[in-house]
Design an enzyme around this catalytic site. Structure first.
Site, short mmCIF file in Angstrom:
data_model
loop_
_atom_site.label_atom_id
_atom_site.label_comp_id
_atom_site.label_asym_id
_atom_site.label_seq_id
_atom_site.Cartn_x
_atom_site.Cartn_y
_atom_site.Cartn_z
N GLU A 43 0.84 -1.19 0.00
CA GLU A 43 0.00 0.00 0.00
C GLU A 43 0.88 1.26 0.00
O GLU A 43 1.81 1.37 0.79
CB GLU A 43 -0.90 -0.02 1.24
N LYS A 116 -10.74 1.63 -1.52
CA LYS A 116 -10.76 0.98 -0.20
C LYS A 116 -12.10 1.20 0.50
O LYS A 116 -12.56 2.33 0.68
CB LYS A 116 -9.61 1.54 0.63
N CYS A 153 -5.40 -3.21 2.97
CA CYS A 153 -5.05 -3.07 4.38
C CYS A 153 -6.23 -3.32 5.32
O CYS A 153 -6.60 -4.46 5.53
CB CYS A 153 -4.39 -1.72 4.63
#
Length: 292
Positions: A43, A116, A153
């Site tokens: 990331e 995300k 993540c």
């Protein structure tokens, strides 16, 4: 038999953005040289993890996908090497900003842009200041080497992410990551927990998984982040096939048979025996009231 070789990479990042791009390219080339066909970078490999604190200056790092250096550079590299590359970047779209992942196929084509879904907010991980919640939905794309589904993540802590990607047909799960120390609890080492959570996703869905994390010490204002690497690849029962250490940059690879994984999933009947009509609680925040 349908074998594919996967790679996880990890590196430290600085504010020398040219050097970050160069280091990431070196890792991709190294992985491709080892036979990797789908290669995962961490990331925000283009910059330090700028979310340690809230700073208006770093909002200016966001760029539209079509004007992002990392996306253009690594899409071209994917085409040159004939590999698949999920590319993490800070996306600007109108007045919104997203933590995004552009997935380049082996011919350099951008197949999709995932934003995300789950945005964390905690000391040292001040992401709600920087990012809008993703609006793309979970996405699975058909690449030259197989169908991949990616989270980013914090997404990996939610079993709903992995199950949604599995239901959409993912054959490989991938999670680029930036995780390490907890500023308010320096004694907490979450590396094992982080890994076991994703091993569980692989095992529960019977799909191989790749996770790439950054390494090194980064400082922003009064906050330090110490990122613990330990990037890894699992097989379809959650077993560790390859793993990196906590300190050194590098590449790990593993080969998985996607047909064998599919046969194993089918033999267990997990997706046959699901009861979606009984899972209404998952549509609530408080366990009782459906989300409107």
């Amino acid at each position: 038999m349908r074998n594919v070789t996967l790679a996880a990479t990890q590196m430290a990042c600085s504010w020398d953005l040219d050097q970050n791009i160069e280091t990431a390219e070196h890792l991709v080339r190294e992985a491709a040289g080892q036979g990797a066909q789908i290669i995962l970078l961490q990331e925000f490999f283009e910059t330090p993890y700028f979310c340690l604190e809230q700073d208006l200056e770093y909002l200016n790092l966001a760029r539209p996908q079509g004007n992002n250096r990392a996306v253009a550079h690594f899409a071209a590299l994917a085409k040159e090497l004939g590999v698949v590359l999920p590319i993490s970047y800070f996306e600007a779209a109108g007045m919104a900003r997203y933590n995004s992942l552009a997935i380049a196929d082996a011919d350099g084509t951008i197949l999709t842009n995932y934003r995300k879904t789950h945005i964390p907010q905690a000391p040292g991980y001040e992401e709600k200041f920087y990012f809008n919640p993703g609006d793309s939905g979970f996405q699975v794309v058909e690449t030259r080497f197989g169908r991949i589904g990616c989270g980013i993540c914090w997404d990996q802590w939610f079993p709903e992410t992995a199950r949604s990607l599995a239901l959409k047909g993912a054959e490989i799960l991938m999670f680029p990551t930036a995780i390490g120390s907890e500023p308010i609890n320096p004694a907490l080492d979450s590396a094992g927990h982080w890994r076991r959570t994703m091993q569980g996703h692989a095992a529960a869905n019977m799909i191989p998984l790749v996770a790439s994390n950054r390494i090194g010490r980064e400082v922003q204002g009064q906050t330090e982040g110490h990122f613990y690497g330990t990037s890894f690849i699992t097989g379809y029962t959650g077993e560790i096939l390859a793993e990196a250490g906590r300190i050194k940059p590098g590449v790990v690879t593993a080969t998985v048979d996607l047909d064998e994984a599919a046969s194993y999933r089918g033999s267990w009947g997990i997706f046959r025996d699901r009861r979606p009509e009984t899972y209404g609680t998952l549509q609530t925040l408080d366990g009782r009231t459906p989300v409107q």
